[in-house]
Design a protein around this motif. Structure first.
Motif, PDB file in Angstrom:
ATOM      1  N   TYR A 115       0.290   4.926   1.439  1.00  0.00           N
ATOM      2  CA  TYR A 115      -0.642   5.707   2.243  1.00  0.00           C
ATOM      3  C   TYR A 115      -0.432   7.200   2.009  1.00  0.00           C
ATOM      4  N   SER A 164      -5.400   6.024   0.101  1.00  0.00           N
ATOM      5  CA  SER A 164      -4.447   4.915   0.013  1.00  0.00           C
ATOM      6  C   SER A 164      -4.557   4.226  -1.327  1.00  0.00           C
ATOM      7  N   VAL A 213       0.848  -1.188   0.000  1.00  0.00           N
ATOM      8  CA  VAL A 213       0.000   0.000   0.000  1.00  0.00           C
ATOM      9  C   VAL A 213       0.885   1.239   0.000  1.00  0.00           C
ATOM     10  N   HIS A 232      -3.698   0.606  -3.054  1.00  0.00           N
ATOM     11  CA  HIS A 232      -3.344  -0.798  -2.827  1.00  0.00           C
ATOM     12  C   HIS A 232      -2.678  -1.340  -4.085  1.00  0.00           C
TER      13      HIS A 232
END
Length: 362
Positions: free
Chosen positions: A83, A95, A81, A97
């Motif tokens: 952030y 975020s 991830v 992924h």
């Protein structure tokens, strides 16, 4: 680091990859973890438990977004991830992924693109900061004797060019076009494990640290290694990260593994001006606005502030268990730290890693 996934993850911690990424907006922020040790922190220190596998950070040029790379877990967890946090509150703004794990990080001067290294897969990815989508990716073709990719660890952006260090033996530095992510050149014969990269505006040279105890001085015009310094001679050393005081022409180089020291070198000759016996240090930053040097001491669980003239310790922050990477705000008044949990034998951890914000002017 390129032999086994656990070994790669552990070395990444010390030196510390058409993309199937999923973006989540701030409508569903990551859960805030209670600050169990908040009462023990000074008033100018904020700590947020965020996620597993935190490594490097980048701050938007406008100062309104803090990006944190994450490999997430190494046991039964695929992908990572990136952030996006509020730099003032450390709350989650968004975020991304990713299908690959993220380690090193840098950001474009306009703040529109974040670049991450996907160390376990030997690649780099470019992420659009406006929507969190992965724009492009390059997986480097080099493989070691076991057929595994070279670990792409540290990444540095200068003048539209990305320099990416390979953790391999022998190692190299990939020279990559930042717009296309195409490889333009390779700086070969870089010793064992490229661990740190630093660009000097003063000398217009790239400085490369490696696991063989060397600092390489590279001319970016022809990508040739002009000098090879071995500041500790034949003594074992695994040099890691580099910072510069351009006014005095000093380089600060850390070793958290073998020599357990921080070296102060002349930027032109590589001569050792001083060796700081503070114990092993990992990340290092120089702050010209406050004339201070910051070091993370992983095993001791501390971040140190040093006076840049006397090199004496001015302040120490206890940030257990393992402070890792550092990031300094453009005005030199805020220091960000990632704090890692220790690995268990099965490469799991007992809790999430943290992001810490230190207000230096309070």
């Amino acid at each position: 680091m390129t032999i086994k996934t656990p070994a790669l993850a552990l070395l990444a911690t010390l030196v510390l990859a058409g993309c199937s990424a999923q973006h989540t907006t701030s409508a569903q922020p990551a859960a805030e973890t209670p600050k169990t040790a908040a009462a023990q922190l000074p008033a100018n220190v904020q700590k947020r438990d965020l996620a597993s596998g935190l490594y490097e950070m980048a701050l938007s040029p406008q100062g309104d977004a803090l990006y944190v790379s994450s490999a997430e877990g190494f046991k039964d967890v695929q992908g990572g991830v990136v952030y996006k946090l509020d730099p003032a509150t450390l709350k989650t703004l968004g975020s991304t992924h990713t299908d690959l794990k993220n380690f090193g990080m840098t950001i474009s001067p306009d703040g529109k693109t974040v670049y991450v290294t996907n160390s376990l897969d030997g690649g780099i990815s470019a992420i659009d900061t406006s929507n969190g989508k992965v724009l492009a990716r390059t997986l480097f073709p080099e493989r070691n004797e076991k057929g595994l990719p070279y670990g792409a660890r540290e990444i540095l952006l200068h003048n539209g060019v990305l320099y990416v260090g390979a953790v391999a033996d022998p190692a190299l530095v990939w020279v990559v076009d930042a717009k296309t992510l195409k490889v333009k050149a390779r700086i070969k014969n870089a010793g064992k494990w490229v661990t740190g990269l630093h660009w000097s505006e003063q000398t217009q040279r790239l400085y490369v640290a490696n696991g063989g105890g060397e600092i390489l001085v590279v001319n970016p015009r022809n990508n040739r290694i002009e000098q090879r310094w071995k500041p500790l001679g034949d003594k074992p050393a695994l040099l890691l990260n580099i910072a510069e005081d351009s006014e005095t022409g000093r380089l600060f180089v850390t070793d958290n593994s073998k020599a357990k020291t921080t070296l102060v070198l002349d930027i032109h000759s590589g001569k050792v001006l001083k060796q700081l016996d503070l114990g092993g240090s990992l990340a290092v930053k120089f702050n010209p606005k406050r004339h201070e040097i910051y070091l993370t001491q992983r095993e001791a669980g501390k971040v140190l502030s040093l006076d840049a003239t006397s090199l004496a310790v001015k302040q120490s922050w206890d940030l257990p268990p393992n402070p890792n990477s550092l990031l300094l705000s453009a005005d030199g008044q805020t220091l960000f730290v990632t704090v890692k949990q220790a690995f268990n034998k099965d490469h799991s951890t007992n809790g999430p890693d943290s992001v810490v914000r230190i207000a230096l002017n309070q």
